[in-house]
Write an enzyme that holds these catalytic residues in place. Structure first.
Site, PDB file in Angstrom:
ATOM      1  N   GLY A  51     -23.776 -25.317 -31.932  1.00  0.00           N
ATOM      2  CA  GLY A  51     -24.129 -24.733 -33.021  1.00  0.00           C
ATOM      3  C   GLY A  51     -22.735 -24.963 -33.245  1.00  0.00           C
ATOM      4  O   GLY A  51     -22.107 -23.674 -33.545  1.00  0.00           O
ATOM      5  N   TYR A  52     -22.418 -25.628 -34.196  1.00  0.00           N
ATOM      6  CA  TYR A  52     -21.423 -25.491 -35.680  1.00  0.00           C
ATOM      7  C   TYR A  52     -21.902 -25.171 -37.545  1.00  0.00           C
ATOM      8  O   TYR A  52     -21.975 -24.426 -37.642  1.00  0.00           O
ATOM      9  CB  TYR A  52     -20.603 -27.224 -35.320  1.00  0.00           C
ATOM     10  CG  TYR A  52     -20.026 -27.155 -34.548  1.00  0.00           C
ATOM     11  CD1 TYR A  52     -20.138 -26.469 -33.022  1.00  0.00           C
ATOM     12  CD2 TYR A  52     -19.015 -28.589 -34.565  1.00  0.00           C
ATOM     13  CE1 TYR A  52     -19.112 -26.948 -32.396  1.00  0.00           C
ATOM     14  CE2 TYR A  52     -18.240 -28.222 -33.036  1.00  0.00           C
ATOM     15  CZ  TYR A  52     -18.451 -28.134 -32.052  1.00  0.00           C
ATOM     16  OH  TYR A  52     -17.432 -28.305 -31.023  1.00  0.00           O
ATOM     17  N   GLU A  83     -15.053 -38.336 -28.894  1.00  0.00           N
ATOM     18  CA  GLU A  83     -15.942 -38.702 -29.084  1.00  0.00           C
ATOM     19  C   GLU A  83     -16.220 -40.067 -30.033  1.00  0.00           C
ATOM     20  O   GLU A  83     -16.430 -40.660 -29.686  1.00  0.00           O
ATOM     21  CB  GLU A  83     -16.718 -38.097 -31.015  1.00  0.00           C
ATOM     22  CG  GLU A  83     -17.188 -36.994 -30.051  1.00  0.00           C
ATOM     23  CD  GLU A  83     -18.433 -36.716 -31.758  1.00  0.00           C
ATOM     24  OE1 GLU A  83     -19.583 -36.865 -31.611  1.00  0.00           O
ATOM     25  OE2 GLU A  83     -16.930 -36.258 -31.784  1.00  0.00           O
TER      26      GLU A  83
HETATM   27  C1  FAD Z   1     -29.691 -35.679 -37.480  1.00  0.00           C
HETATM   28  C2  FAD Z   1     -29.084 -34.937 -37.450  1.00  0.00           C
HETATM   29  C3  FAD Z   1     -28.447 -33.992 -36.536  1.00  0.00           C
HETATM   30  C4  FAD Z   1     -27.760 -33.420 -35.947  1.00  0.00           C
HETATM   31  N1  FAD Z   1     -27.688 -32.359 -35.072  1.00  0.00           N
HETATM   32  C5  FAD Z   1     -26.672 -31.114 -35.178  1.00  0.00           C
HETATM   33  C6  FAD Z   1     -26.332 -30.299 -34.207  1.00  0.00           C
HETATM   34  O1  FAD Z   1     -26.800 -30.420 -33.138  1.00  0.00           O
HETATM   35  N2  FAD Z   1     -25.656 -29.641 -34.315  1.00  0.00           N
HETATM   36  C7  FAD Z   1     -24.619 -29.410 -35.751  1.00  0.00           C
HETATM   37  O2  FAD Z   1     -23.831 -28.533 -35.465  1.00  0.00           O
HETATM   38  N3  FAD Z   1     -24.751 -29.931 -36.410  1.00  0.00           N
HETATM   39  C8  FAD Z   1     -25.802 -30.709 -36.958  1.00  0.00           C
HETATM   40  N4  FAD Z   1     -26.062 -31.687 -37.523  1.00  0.00           N
HETATM   41  C9  FAD Z   1     -25.229 -31.495 -38.798  1.00  0.00           C
HETATM   42  C10 FAD Z   1     -24.192 -32.506 -39.852  1.00  0.00           C
HETATM   43  O3  FAD Z   1     -22.995 -32.310 -38.912  1.00  0.00           O
HETATM   44  C11 FAD Z   1     -24.316 -31.932 -40.685  1.00  0.00           C
HETATM   45  O4  FAD Z   1     -25.632 -31.970 -41.813  1.00  0.00           O
HETATM   46  C12 FAD Z   1     -23.162 -32.538 -41.817  1.00  0.00           C
HETATM   47  O5  FAD Z   1     -21.795 -32.154 -41.325  1.00  0.00           O
HETATM   48  C13 FAD Z   1     -22.791 -32.636 -43.276  1.00  0.00           C
HETATM   49  O6  FAD Z   1     -23.618 -31.042 -43.760  1.00  0.00           O
HETATM   50  P1  FAD Z   1     -24.616 -30.734 -44.717  1.00  0.00           P
HETATM   51  O7  FAD Z   1     -25.326 -30.892 -44.134  1.00  0.00           O
HETATM   52  O8  FAD Z   1     -24.154 -28.993 -44.843  1.00  0.00           O
HETATM   53  O9  FAD Z   1     -23.951 -31.285 -46.179  1.00  0.00           O
HETATM   54  P2  FAD Z   1     -23.423 -31.352 -46.771  1.00  0.00           P
HETATM   55  O10 FAD Z   1     -21.934 -31.197 -46.458  1.00  0.00           O
HETATM   56  O11 FAD Z   1     -23.386 -30.386 -47.757  1.00  0.00           O
HETATM   57  O12 FAD Z   1     -23.072 -32.897 -47.894  1.00  0.00           O
HETATM   58  C14 FAD Z   1     -24.125 -32.983 -49.065  1.00  0.00           C
HETATM   59  C15 FAD Z   1     -23.543 -34.648 -48.965  1.00  0.00           C
HETATM   60  O13 FAD Z   1     -22.742 -33.839 -50.138  1.00  0.00           O
HETATM   61  C16 FAD Z   1     -21.447 -34.691 -49.900  1.00  0.00           C
HETATM   62  N5  FAD Z   1     -20.134 -34.430 -49.662  1.00  0.00           N
HETATM   63  C17 FAD Z   1     -19.300 -33.232 -48.883  1.00  0.00           C
HETATM   64  N6  FAD Z   1     -18.705 -32.265 -49.003  1.00  0.00           N
HETATM   65  C18 FAD Z   1     -17.816 -33.422 -50.103  1.00  0.00           C
HETATM   66  C19 FAD Z   1     -16.183 -33.468 -50.246  1.00  0.00           C
HETATM   67  N7  FAD Z   1     -15.799 -33.441 -49.944  1.00  0.00           N
HETATM   68  N8  FAD Z   1     -15.990 -35.251 -50.787  1.00  0.00           N
HETATM   69  C20 FAD Z   1     -17.210 -35.587 -50.990  1.00  0.00           C
HETATM   70  N9  FAD Z   1     -19.044 -36.011 -50.840  1.00  0.00           N
HETATM   71  C21 FAD Z   1     -18.979 -34.794 -50.128  1.00  0.00           C
HETATM   72  C22 FAD Z   1     -21.209 -35.160 -47.997  1.00  0.00           C
HETATM   73  O14 FAD Z   1     -21.333 -36.750 -47.677  1.00  0.00           O
HETATM   74  C23 FAD Z   1     -23.326 -35.864 -48.286  1.00  0.00           C
HETATM   75  O15 FAD Z   1     -23.098 -36.928 -48.394  1.00  0.00           O
HETATM   76  C24 FAD Z   1     -26.773 -33.068 -37.400  1.00  0.00           C
HETATM   77  C25 FAD Z   1     -27.797 -33.639 -38.747  1.00  0.00           C
HETATM   78  C26 FAD Z   1     -28.383 -34.669 -38.579  1.00  0.00           C
HETATM   79  C27 FAD Z   1     -28.694 -35.144 -40.279  1.00  0.00           C
END
Ligand code: FAD
Lengths: 400, 358
Positions: free
Chosen positions: A123-124, A240
Site C-alpha cells: 500500500g504505497y 529488488e
Molecule cells: C500494473 C501495476 C501494478 C501496480 N501495483 C502497485 C502496488 O501493488 N502497490 C502500489 O503501491 N502501487 C502499485 N502501482 C502503482 C505504481 O507504482 C505507480 O503507478 C507509479 O509509481 C506511477 O505513479 P502514477 O500512476 O501516479 O503516475 P504519475 O506519477 O502521475 O506519472 C504519470 C506520468 O508522468 C511522468 N512523471 C511523473 N513525475 C515525473 C517527473 N518528475 N519527471 C518526468 N516525468 C514524470 C511519469 O513518468 C508518467 O509517465 C502499480 C502500477 C501498475 C501499472
C-alpha cells in the site's frame, strides 16, 4: 573471464537434479496446492529455496552463493517445479522485516509469508501520490494502543486477495515531507478497509482501490521507528534488484517470439523469411544478449565486491525497453489476432496468438509499475551520471 | 563463473586508456586527424612500447600470448581515447599469421609485428559488399596476386598486408610490384583506409579453408564492436561533462530534464552493450558454437549504438558540437567508420539470421 560454472557447480547441479527426480512431479492423486507446498517445504529443508533467510524464520540460511541460486533456478525451471513464491510479501516485506523489523514481527510473519499461508499487498501509491510517493496523505494517528488509519491507496495489486497490507502512512503531519511517514502493517480483514477492484486495460482485475476509514492496527505493528517509514521502505528497494530473474523471463519471451515468427504466415511464407522480420529479430536478440551478459558481469563483480558502475541503475529501463521492442514485433506478427483482447481467465496460455496481446499491453504495466520510465531516467541522470537534481526529491526510483 | 576482468586485464585496459588519453588529449589525436597520413609516429611507437601489438602474439614471438578478449579490451580503450593509427590492421595481421602462417612466415613477421618494428594490415573487403571469406575473388596463382581490395587500413604504410583470397590469404610486402593505391577522402581521419589493386603482384601464399579464414573477419567484427563501445562511452561522458559545465538560462544545461532524459537514454543504449562485446570476444576465444553469430550481432548492434550516440552527442553540444574544431566530430567520424567497416549493421543482422537457421 569465465562463464563456466566449474565442476563444483556441475556436481551441485546433479544433486539438485537428483532431488527433483525424486520429488517432482508429485504422485498424481494429491491436490496441486498441497503438493506444491509439501514440495517447497522439502526444497527449503534441502537448502534450495529462500537461501538468504534464517532458518529460524522459515528460510534455509545458506551461505550467499548466486551461482548456486542460478543452478537451482535453472533446474527447477527445467522440470517446472515450484520455486520461491513471488509477490510483494516475499520480495518486499520479508527483506524489510529482516532488515528493520522487531523480532516478534519476524517470528510472526516471515515463515507463513514464505509458505504462502498469508498474502500481502503493497500500500504505497495513492491518487495524489504516484511518482511523487513521499507526498502521500493517508493519515495514521495513535489512539491509545492502536494506529487509526484513514485515506486511500490505489493500484494495489492483489489487495482483494491479501490478508495484510504493508502501508506507508503519514503519522507526523508537521514533519518535513520525507520525515513524516511511518511503515505499518495492517490487517485487511476489518470493517475500516474497503477494497474495490479496478479493471485493467487487459481485462484482468489484479489491482484495486483500497479505502481506509478508521482502520486499526496495533501500536507495535510498526516497522522501524515512527517517522522513519520512508527510509524503511527504501531498504526494500535494495532487495529488488533481482536482474537475473527479469532477464531470464525476457529470454523466454524472445524464444517464443522466434517461434511466433516461424509459425506466422506472410503471403504464404513463414514471416521469418521476410527481411524486415529477420532484421528486427536480430536487433532485439542483440539487446537480449547484452542484457544477459551484463547481468553475468554485474553478478560476478558484486560477488568480488567490485562496483559494476552504471549498469545497476539502468536495469529497469533497459528491461522495459526490450519489453517494448518485443511487444511491437509481436503485434506485427500476429496478424488479425492483434484485433482481439488477450484471453481472459485460466488456461489463456494455451490459446491462440491473441495471448501476445498480454505482452503488448502488459509491457506498459512493467513500464509504469515500480517507478515509471521517466522516473528511471531521472534516477539514471542524477544518480548514475551525476547531473544536477531537478527538485523532484524522493522519486519512486526502482520501487514497486 | 567469473565474468569480469582479471586484475591483469583491468591493469592492461587502464594502461592503454591512460596512455592514449594523455597523448591524445595532448595533441596526438588532432595532429593525426589533420595530417595527410593519419599517422602519428610518436604516438604509435609509444603504443607499441606498451606491448599492444603483441597482446595476442605467442610469447616465443615476443608477445603476451593472450587472446581476442584482451585485444578487444585494448580496442575499447583506444576507441574511448579516439586513438589514431593502424592498431586494427596490426593486430589482425598478427592474428592471421599466428593462426594460418607457416613456421617461416611466423618467424619472419610475428616478432616484428609484436614489437611494432613492422606495421601490418589486412585487406579483406571487396567491391559489392563482399566481406566474407567465401566471397573473396582475389586470386593467388603461381605466387602472383590479382584482384582489388577495399577498406584497407593504412595500405601504403604497411610493411606486410594480409590479403584475403580464394583459398585463404596472400602475404604482400610493402614494395612488391604491381600494387596501385587509391587514397580516399575518408571521414574518419584517425583511421585511414584506401583501395588497393593488385596486378600480378608477387605474394606469399598462406592457405586456409574459407570457413577457417572467416575467423579473421569475426575477429575484426569483435574488435570493431569493442572500439565502438569505447567510443560511444566516451561520447556519453563528454556529453555529460558538457551538460554539467555549459550554462544557459542562469545555470548548467544539465539541470533541464529534456536534456537529462536524452543523456539517460544514451546511457541505457550504451552501457549494457559492454556485456555483448565481452561475450562476443569470449565466444571467439573459447570457440563457442555461437561465436560467429555473436560477432555479427555485436558488430551490428554496436555499429548502430555508436552512430546514434554520436548523433545525440553532437546535438547535446549545440553549435560547438557541429564544428570541426571541437573533438566530438572526431568520434562521430569514428562511429561512421565502425558502422560501415566490413559491412553495415543490416548485412550482419541478416548473416546472424542465416546462421541461426531462420
Ligand atoms: C500494473 C501495476 C501494478 C501496480 N501495483 C502497485 C502496488 O501493488 N502497490 C502500489 O503501491 N502501487 C502499485 N502501482 C502503482 C505504481 O507504482 C505507480 O503507478 C507509479 O509509481 C506511477 O505513479 P502514477 O500512476 O501516479 O503516475 P504519475 O506519477 O502521475 O506519472 C504519470 C506520468 O508522468 C511522468 N512523471 C511523473 N513525475 C515525473 C517527473 N518528475 N519527471 C518526468 N516525468 C514524470 C511519469 O513518468 C508518467 O509517465 C502499480 C502500477 C501498475 C501499472
Amino acid at each position: 573471464m569465465d562463464l563456466e560454472l566449474g565442476s563444483e557447480y556441475e556436481a551441485f547441479r546433479q544433486e539438485v537434479a537428483a532431488f527433483l527426480a525424486a520429488h517432482w512431479p508429485p504422485a498424481k492423486e494429491t491436490d496441486a496446492r498441497a503438493a506444491a507446498s509439501a514440495f517447497r517445504e522439502r526444497a527449503v529443508a534441502r537448502g534450495y529455496l529462500y537461501r538468504s533467510i534464517p532458518k529460524a524464520y522459515g528460510g534455509s540460511e545458506q551461505a550467499p552463493d548466486p551461482l548456486k541460486g542460478r543452478v537451482i533456478r535453472e533446474e527447477f525451471a527445467r522440470v517446472g517445479a515450484p520455486g520461491e513464491l513471488q509477490g510483494p510479501g516475499v520480495s518486499m516485506l520479508v527483506p524489510t522485516l529482516l532488515a528493520c523489523g522487531a523480532d516478534w514481527q519476524k517470528e510472526r510473519f516471515v515463515a507463513p509469508t514464505l509458505r504462502g499461508e498469508i498474502v500481502w499487498c503493497q500500500g504505497y501509491s495513492e491518487p495524489g501520490a504516484g511518482s511523487d510517493l513521499a507526498s502521500l496523505r493517508t493519515r495514521g494517528a495513535l489512539e491509545g494502543e492502536s494506529w487509526v488509519i484513514s485515506g486511500q491507496k490505489v493500484w494495489t495489486t492483489m489487495a482483494h486477495l491479501a490478508d495484510y497490507m504493508f502501508i506507508l502512512v503519514r503519522t507526523e503531519p508537521d514533519a518535513a515531507k520525507h520525515d513524516g511517514i511511518s511503515y505499518l502493517l495492517l490487517d485487511m480483514k476489518q470493517p475500516g478497509v474497503t477494497v474495490r477492484p479496478l479493471k485493467q486495460m487487459t481485462g484482468g482485475r489484479e489491482f484495486n482501490e483500497v479505502f481506509l476509514d478508521g482502520a486499526r492496527t496495533p501500536k507495535d505493528w510498526i516497522v522501524g521507528e515512527r517517522g522513519r517509514g520512508w527510509q524503511v521502505s527504501r531498504t526494500t528497494l535494495k532487495h529488488e534488484r533481482d536482474t537475473v530473474g527479469g532477464q531470464s523471463r525476457t529470454e523466454d519471451m524472445f524464444g517464443k517470439l522466434v517461434e511466433l515468427a516461424k509459425d506466422a504466415q506472410r503471403e504464404g511464407q513463414p514471416a521469418l523469411a521476410s527481411g524486415d522480420v529477420r532484421q528486427e529479430l536480430a536487433r532485439i536478440e542483440a539487446y537480449v544478449l547484452a542484457q544477459r551478459y551484463s547481468a553475468y558481469r554485474q553478478m560476478s563483480m558484486d560477488l568480488a565486491g567490485q562496483d559494476a558502475g552504471l549498469i545497476g541503475v539502468l536495469n529497469k529501463l533497459n528491461g522495459t525497453m526490450i519489453g517494448h521492442h518485443i511487444a511491437n514485433l509481436a503485434q506485427d506478427l500476429i496478424g488479425d489476432a492483434a484485433l482481439l483482447m488477450p484471453p481472459q481467465g485460466r488456461g489463456g496460455n494455451r490459446r491462440g496468438d491473441e495471448k501476445w496481446v498480454n505482452q503488448i499491453m502488459g509491457s506498459l504495466g512493467v513500464a509504469i509499475a515500480g517507478g515509471a520510465s521517466n522516473i528511471q531516467r531521472n534516477v539514471i541522470a542524477e544518480r548514475g551520471l551525476g547531473l544536477p537534481r531537478d527538485g523532484a526529491e524522493g522519486q519512486k526510483g526502482t520501487g514497486a | 563463473m567469473r565474468f569480469r576482468l582479471s586484475d591483469d586485464q583491468a591493469a592492461l585496459q587502464d594502461a592503454v586508456r591512460d596512455y592514449a588519453l594523455r597523448e591524445g588529449d595532448a595533441g596526438a589525436r588532432r595532429r593525426a586527424f589533420e595530417s595527410d597520413t593519419g599517422f602519428d609516429a610518436d604516438f604509435w611507437s609509444g603504443l607499441m612500447d606498451l606491448g599492444v601489438g603483441g597482446l595476442a602474439c605467442p610469447e616465443d614471438a615476443g608477445g603476451l600470448g593472450l587472446g581476442v578478449t584482451d585485444l578487444a579490451l585494448a580496442a575499447e580503450a583506444l576507441g574511448y581515447a579516439g586513438a589514431p593509427g593502424p592498431f586494427l590492421g596490426q593486430v589482425l595481421a598478427a592474428l592471421a599469421i599466428d593462426r594460418f602462417g607457416s613456421p617461416a612466415q611466423k618467424d619472419r613477421w610475428l616478432p616484428a609485428l609484436a614489437t611494432g618494428q613492422a606495421i601490418g594490415t589486412v585487406a579483406l573487403a571487396e567491391a559489392g559488399d563482399r566481406v566474407r571469406a567465401a566471397d573473396w575473388t582475389a586470386r593467388l596463382e603461381g605466387g602472383r596476386l590479382s584482384g582489388e581490395k577495399r577498406q584497407v587500413l593504412y595500405p601504403e604504410l604497411a610493411d606486410i598486408t594480409v590479403v584475403g583470397v580464394a583459398g585463404g590469404f596472400a602475404l604482400v610486402e610493402k614494395d612488391a610490384a604491381g600494387q596501385t593505391f587509391e587514397a580516399l577522402d575518408v571521414a574518419d581521419r584517425t583511421r585511414r583506409i584506401g583501395h588497393v589493386a593488385y596486378a600480378e603482384t608477387p605474394a606469399d601464399a598462406m592457405p586456409a579453408e574459407a570457413d577457417a579464414a572467416e575467423a579473421l573477419v569475426d575477429a575484426a567484427l569483435v574488435l570493431t564492436a569493442a572500439d565502438a563501445f569505447g567510443g560511444a562511452r566516451r561520447l556519453l561522458d563528454m556529453s555529460v561533462d558538457y551538460a554539467k559545465t555549459r550554462e544557459q538560462f542562469g545555470g548548467p544545461i544539465g539541470r533541464f530534464q529534456g536534456l537529462k532524459h536524452q543523456l539517460a537514454n544514451m546511457a541505457v543504449e550504451v552501457e549494457p552493450a559492454r556485456g555483448l562485446y565481452w561475450y562476443a570476444a569470449y565466444a571467439f576465444d573459447h570457440g563457442a558454437p555461437d561465436a560467429r553469430r555473436v560477432a555479427a550481432l555485436a558488430k551490428a548492434h554496436l555499429g548502430d549504438v555508436y552512430m546514434q550516440t554520436a548523433r545525440a552527442a553532437v546535438e547535446a553540444h549545440g553549435g560547438i558540437g557541429y564544428t570541426w574544431e571541437y573533438d566530438a566530430q572526431i568520434w562521430f567520424k569514428r562511429a561512421m567508420f565502425d558502422f560501415a567497416y566490413l559491412g553495415a549493421p543490416s548485412r550482419h543482422r541478416e548473416h546472424a539470421a542465416r546462421l541461426a537457421g531462420w
